[in-house]
Structure formats: structure tokens, C-alpha cells
Design a protein around this motif. Structure first.
Motif, short mmCIF file in Angstrom:
data_model
loop_
_atom_site.label_atom_id
_atom_site.label_comp_id
_atom_site.label_asym_id
_atom_site.label_seq_id
_atom_site.Cartn_x
_atom_site.Cartn_y
_atom_site.Cartn_z
N SER A 101 44.43 54.48 34.86
CA SER A 101 43.11 54.45 35.48
C SER A 101 43.10 53.67 36.79
N SER B 149 39.94 52.07 39.08
CA SER B 149 38.50 51.85 38.97
C SER B 149 38.04 50.69 39.85
N ASP C 227 35.76 47.22 39.53
CA ASP C 227 35.20 46.27 38.58
C ASP C 227 33.92 45.66 39.15
N GLY D 114 40.84 48.78 36.99
CA GLY D 114 41.43 49.89 36.25
C GLY D 114 42.78 49.44 35.74
N LYS D 115 43.05 49.65 34.46
CA LYS D 115 44.29 49.13 33.89
C LYS D 115 45.51 49.72 34.59
N ALA E 188 34.23 49.63 35.76
CA ALA E 188 34.21 48.72 34.61
C ALA E 188 33.19 47.63 34.88
N ILE F 32 34.01 43.93 28.26
CA ILE F 32 34.05 44.98 29.28
C ILE F 32 33.43 46.27 28.77
N TYR G 152 33.55 50.18 29.97
CA TYR G 152 34.37 51.01 30.86
C TYR G 152 33.76 52.40 30.99
N GLU H 95 43.34 54.35 29.18
CA GLU H 95 42.13 54.62 29.95
C GLU H 95 42.19 55.99 30.61
#
Length: 302
Positions: free
Chosen positions: A9, A11, A13, A39-40, A95, A106, A108, A139
Motif C-alpha cells: 500500500s 497512502s 496518513d 501505507g505499510k 489512514a 488506525i 485504514y 493492505e
């Protein structure tokens, strides 16, 4: 220089710091709000890149302004975006992070990350094939996770699955991954009703259970090993600590460290990351880790 590819992912935050979480129907005043890159997948790619590996990422962003910023950030971190798709009909992933008492919860929203499919991974086979190591998380869709694992297994490419957020996984895929790094909650989802010690023994040097301040546990083929966490000088924000751990673990493996040293190096990088605010802001550069008093020169990370 090792070549590491991260599938996952990308993203934005949105971080809110509060003294306590509101009750249902209640409005409270927060202490701080900020946006940051996350994003992880992106977090782990940043960790890998900052710690010295040649880094690719496979993922997707939306056609919005957030997508433009996310791509620019990856490029600034020297991460190849050749396999990042623009999904015009979706917003970029997001997130929403609540920080309370220096810990986080969190929510997501996948957005464009939900468009990373089996086809996306098939289009990225060439970069996977050229990789020394592959990282993936949960994710993105399960079909993308499974295609990544299948391709890496069939082509003898080491692959680490960080099963976060937690969801069930067929045992056949657990058997195919090289490394699996759940926390306690994710472990209970993968192995419901099972004793941790029994499962670690079943998967020696594969299953690494991350326990936050209690360190990491795994079975080395002879016994259960607990690698202690490093106590930070100041705990600021735990967001992204797990992603730093996984990225650092991958870098250590590609530098041919022993398994225990891989975990120790990853723990050290993770402990540094939680001393700053933000998932990516805290991820250390390699020289920052090397300058730490607990870095072992014989690791010789390059």
C-alpha cells in the motif's frame, strides 16, 4: 547492492494526537493534527531504501492530488515507481491515526490500494524476478498477496509476508513464504486457538512474532529464542515501527547476517524509529543506525 522489491500500500496518513479517545457521540478537542506519507508498503520501501538497498515498489495511487504527492515522495526517497499504477477512478489510500498516550489506533481506507490485483503482480513479474528479496503485507487484496507468494516460491525468491492487518491465510501459503512476521493479534488470526510455542516450533527460522517492547520470539530449530527490544531514549510515536522492523530485517537478510543478528538489527532500527513523530519521518538512515551505540560493527551492513 541488494535489490529489494516491496509489494503493498501507498497512502497518506492523517494523524490526530489526543489525550483520550472520544465516547460515541462525543466531541473532544485534539492536541495536534498533521498529515504525513504512509501505507505499510511505502513505509517498508522507505525503510529498505534508507538502509541501503536498491528499492522497487509495486502498488497503486489515485488520480488525485494526494497521488501526485505520494509518487513525488517515493521518487525523493530513491524508490523506483515503474510499477506504481495510477487509478483515476479511485482516491488514493488513506489512514486515520489516533495517537493516545504515545500509542496508536488506525482506521485504514484502501482507495487505490484496493486495485492492486493478481494482474498487477503479473505485470510486475519482471521486477520480482530481478529481486534478491520481496516484501509484502495485507493492505492489498488477498489475490495480490497470493500471486506474489506463488511467483516468488516458484522462482526461488525469498519473500517475507508481514500479515498486517491480520486476516486468515491458507496453510499452503504459510508453507511457501520464507519469513512470516505477525504480532500477537495477527498470530491469533493466522493460528486460532493454537499455542504460540507449538507453532513457532513448527516453523523454525520462519515465524517471527513481534511483541513490541518485549522484543521478538522465534524458534531457531533447537529452542525458542527471545531477542530483546532496545529501549528508546524517548518514546514519541510507535506508528511505523513494525514497518521499519520488516524493512530492516529484509536488508539484514540480503547482507547475509545470521537470523538472530537480522532480528537484532531490525529491533535496533525499529527502536530508533519510535523516537520521532510519524511513520516515515522516524525511519532511520543507515548511517544513523551505524552511529547508534548498539550497532555491531561486525554486521557490516552496506
Amino acid at each position: 547492492m541488494a535489490k529489494i522489491t516491496v509489494v503493498g500500500s501507498i497512502s497518506t496518513d492523517f494523524v490526530v494526537t489526543v489525550s483520550r479517545r472520544p465516547e460515541i457521540g462525543e466531541t473532544i478537542e485534539g492536541e495536534l493534527f498533521e498529515t504525513s506519507f504512509g501505507g505499510k508498503g511505502a513505509n517498508q520501501a522507505v525503510a529498505v531504501a534508507r538502509l541501503g538497498a536498491e528499492t522497487n515498489i509495486v502498488g497503486a495511487v489515485g488520480g488525485d492530488g494526494f497521488g501526485d504527492l505520494l509518487i513525488a515522495n517515493l521518487q525523493e526517497e530513491n524508490i523506483s515507481i515503474e510499477n506504481v499504477e495510477r487509478v483515476t477512478e479511485e482516491s488514493s489510500g488513506a489512514a486515520f491515526i489516533n495517537i493516545e498516550n504515545k500509542d496508536n489506533s488506525i482506521i485504514y481506507i484502501p482507495g487505490a490500494n484496493g486495485k492492486v490485483t493478481k494482474g498487477s503482480i503479473e505485470r510486475a513479474h519482471a521486477v520480482l524476478e530481478q529481486s534478491d528479496f520481496v516484501l509484502i503485507q495485507n493492505e492489498v487484496k488477498q489475490e495480490a498477496v497470493e500471486e506474489t507468494i506463488d511467483y516468488c516460491y516458484e522462482n526461488s525468491i525469498p519473500v517475507l509476508l508481514n500479515p498486517a492487518p491480520g486476516r486468515p491465510l491458507d496453510e499452503s501459503y504459510i508453507n511457501k513464504v520464507t519469513y512470516l512476521t505477525p504480532n500477537e493479534t495477527e498470530f491469533s488470526i493466522l493460528f486460532p486457538g493454537e499455542q504460540m510455542e507449538n507453532i513457532m516450533k513448527r516453523y523454525p527460522n520462519k515465524l517471527f512474532i513481534t511483541l513490541g517492547a518485549q522484543g521478538v520470539k522465534y524458534h531457531d530449530g533447537n529452542e525458542i529464542v527471545n531477542v530483546d527490544a532496545f529501549e528508546p531514549k524517548e518514546l514519541v510515536d510507535t506508528t511505523g515501527a513494525g514497518d521499519t522492523f520488516n524493512g530492516a530485517f529484509a536488508v539484514a537478510v540480503t547482507n547475509n547476517l545470521s537470523i538472530k543478528n537480522c532480528v537484532t538489527f531490525a529491533n535496533l532500527a525499529s527502536s530508533i524509529s519510535i523516537q520521532k513523530q510519524g511513520a516515515q519521518a522516524g525511519i532511520p538512515q543507515l548511517n544513523e543506525v551505524k552511529e547508534n551505540e548498539y550497532y555491531e560493527k561486525e554486521w557490516n551492513i552496506k
